[in-house]
Motif scaffolding. Structure first.
Motif, PDB file in Angstrom:
ATOM      1  N   SER A   8      37.259  45.796  34.102  1.00 16.63           N
ATOM      2  CA  SER A   8      37.679  47.178  34.283  1.00 16.63           C
ATOM      3  C   SER A   8      39.208  47.114  33.590  1.00 16.63           C
ATOM      4  O   SER A   8      39.874  46.247  33.727  1.00 16.63           O
ATOM      5  CB  SER A   8      37.778  47.576  35.662  1.00 16.63           C
ATOM      6  OG  SER A   8      37.956  48.767  35.819  1.00 16.63           O
ATOM      7  N   THR A  17      35.215  51.178  32.336  1.00 15.29           N
ATOM      8  CA  THR A  17      34.540  49.700  32.609  1.00 15.29           C
ATOM      9  C   THR A  17      34.787  48.983  31.263  1.00 15.29           C
ATOM     10  O   THR A  17      34.427  49.802  30.176  1.00 15.29           O
ATOM     11  CB  THR A  17      33.038  49.988  33.054  1.00 15.29           C
ATOM     12  OG1 THR A  17      33.052  50.676  34.243  1.00 15.29           O
ATOM     13  CG2 THR A  17      32.404  48.581  33.020  1.00 15.29           C
ATOM     14  N   MET A 123      39.658  50.715  40.138  1.00 11.02           N
ATOM     15  CA  MET A 123      38.370  49.879  39.691  1.00 11.02           C
ATOM     16  C   MET A 123      37.285  50.052  40.397  1.00 11.02           C
ATOM     17  O   MET A 123      36.037  50.062  39.979  1.00 11.02           O
ATOM     18  CB  MET A 123      38.852  48.480  39.593  1.00 11.02           C
ATOM     19  CG  MET A 123      40.003  47.961  38.418  1.00 11.02           C
ATOM     20  SD  MET A 123      40.423  46.215  38.531  1.00 11.02           S
ATOM     21  CE  MET A 123      41.864  46.391  37.436  1.00 11.02           C
TER      22      MET A 123
END
Length: 511
Positions: A8, A17, A123
């Motif tokens: 990430s 991503t 993330m």
């Protein structure tokens, strides 16, 4: 053999991503592509040492690693673990059938230990949005990531633990955090309390009004009058953050690595930068933009002590964020937006020597020197500050009084009640949550004046020579004063009190 592992990347306060494709084939060479920075390029040395010190190795074959999407710059050492596991799977040294179900991030030491990384909360949020089963990361980041419910957070102290987990030798137990209890744990124990403040009743009243309506405030007074002491206690009377506000605030602090092991931030931030700060450090920016102090103050307080000592260019860049409550930083290839909805609290001396119209003061200044000093602060910036409060020194009788003042918890209850009224009032108004955010159109709707109040305001503006820009600010503050009294209508006494809080608009201060 080709394998795909997922990591990430954080841009602004949002994550993207990253697919790390690792291909191991016959030949010689190590090729890392996909716009990595120097820290990512150096990962091969850390990975080689870490694997060797844990009984594994980087295969002596041709290794091609692609980090997609290739047009996004990849920064930092947090991809070490992602790349290392990709190499191990692609070279057949471990079997990890479920590795594609996880986002994997972590910086490797040469002995294989995992070092903490930044930006874990964005993330984790992105991993859940993209349908990943879980997140694998260093132990020090576990509680922060576990704030996100419905995501399996696996924390490891070294690469061997991760390998054993995928080989089904020693499965890692997921980290679980009760987000609600974590959020409520420290709400009612403020470090600084208004009960410690001796005297200053009128200033404490002004601070309560500022907290109730989300108003910006400036404190003007001689040295030692208690300006900084009062400012540090303002967060203790602000309404507790909602869970959504806590997540927003934690996300920003996560990006710059300023979160603690406790995970979710439950206290409103209080930032107090030094007057030598640069404009980039205040609003954010840099070659690869990072949040500045005003974004780190999001949902909290930004305190600027000795306001005229700040460089004028630094103060001027705050004007748009104060109005828009967000900062947009543009670069050639991308644009980043950081939220910056904060309360500005400023303090200043009334003159260079610190004293104003006091014949007994140790240092006095002429009116021209005082005007030049106050002129360092522009009118447009002052226009965005609702309350101008004159703070006077506390007499000995009150300083020596052993009785405690009103506690922050009691004041905060009144502030919460006023904020609830505002939440109900603006429920159908997009982007407005409290009185300080009202536009001119909304003022006409929510702040109607009767004839007596209009006459009072007109006389005040004429006799006290208040500027035209003070008109809207007075109405906003008066609306908050009425809310603290649970009154639907604005009364003349509300207007009268609000007029008192415009000191710098009067003739003799700013001219």
């Amino acid at each position: 053999m080709l394998t795909k592992v997922y990591g990430s990347a954080v841009f602004g306060v949002e994550a993207t991503t990253i697919t790390v494709e690792v291909n191991v084939a016959l030949g010689i060479g190590y090729h890392l592509v996909g716009l990595p920075d120097n820290a990512v390029k150096e990962s091969n040395f850390r990975i080689a040492a870490a694997l060797q010190n844990n009984g594994l190795k980087v295969p002596g074959k041709k290794i091609i690693i692609n980090m997609a999407p290739a047009d996004l710059r990849k920064e930092g050492a947090a991809y070490d673990l992602t790349i290392a596991l990709g190499i191990l799977v692609a070279s057949g040294q471990i079997e990890a059938m479920e590795i594609g179900d996880y986002v994997i991030m972590g910086e490797l030491s040469l002995d294989g230990a995992l070092q903490p990384i930044q930006g874990v909360l964005p993330m984790a949020i992105k991993a859940k949005e993209d349908g990943f089963r879980g997140l694998i990361l260093p132990e020090d980041n576990a509680r922060e990531a576990a704030i996100v419910e419905g995501l399996e957070v696996l924390a490891a102290s070294n690469i061997t633990q991760v390998i054993n987990h995928f080989n089904n030798k020693e499965p890692i137990t997921p980290t679980v955090v009760d987000t609600q209890s974590e959020f409520l744990r420290q709400l009612d124990f403020p470090e600084f309390d208004f009960s410690d403040v001796k005297g200053q009743e009128s200033t404490k009243r002004a601070m309560e009004i500022a907290a109730a309506g989300g108003h910006n405030i400036i404190l003007i007074g001689p040295p030692g009058s208690g300006k900084t002491m009062l400012a540090k206690r303002l967060p203790s009377i602000l309404p507790p953050m909602t869970l959504q506000e806590a997540l927003e605030t934690t996300k920003i602090h996560s990006v710059v690595g300023k979160t603690t092991n406790s995970g979710l931030m439950s206290q409103r931030p209080f930032r107090s930068p030094h007057h030598t700060i640069s404009d980039v450090a205040l609003v954010g920016g840099g070659s690869y933009p990072q949040p500045g102090e005003i974004s780190l103050s999001h949902n909290g307080v930004l305190f600027l002590d000795e306001l005229p000592e700040f460089k004028r260019s630094v103060l001027e860049v705050m004007r748009q964020p104060l109005e828009d409550r967000e900062v947009t930083i543009s670069r050639a290839k991308f644009t980043v937006t950081y939220p910056s909805s904060f309360m500005l609290v400023a303090s200043m001396n009334p003159s260079p020597g610190g004293y104003f119209n006091d014949p007994d003061a140790p240092v006095t200044n002429s009116p021209a020197e005082m005007q030049r000093y106050l002129g360092k602060i522009s009118g447009p910036l002052l226009d965005r500050i609702d309350l101008h409060i004159e703070v006077t020194p506390v007499p000995f009788e009150k300083l020596s009084d052993d009785r405690k003042g009103e506690s922050s918890l009691l004041i905060r209850e009144r502030v919460r009640a006023a904020r609830m009224l505002q939440t109900q009032r603006f429920v159908d108004v997009n982007g407005v949550h409290y009185n300080a955010q009202m536009s001119t159109k909304q003022l006409r709707t929510f702040c109607p004046l009767d004839r007596t109040s209009k006459e009072l305001l007109q006389n005040a503006m004429e006799q006290l020579q208040l500027s035209a820009r003070a008109y809207d600010r007075i109405l906003k503050v008066a609306r908050t004063i009425a809310d603290l009294e649970n009154k639907d209508e604005l009364l003349p006494e509300h207007i009268g009190e609000a007029i008192q809080y415009r000191s710098l608009d009067r003739e003799g201060w700013m001219g």
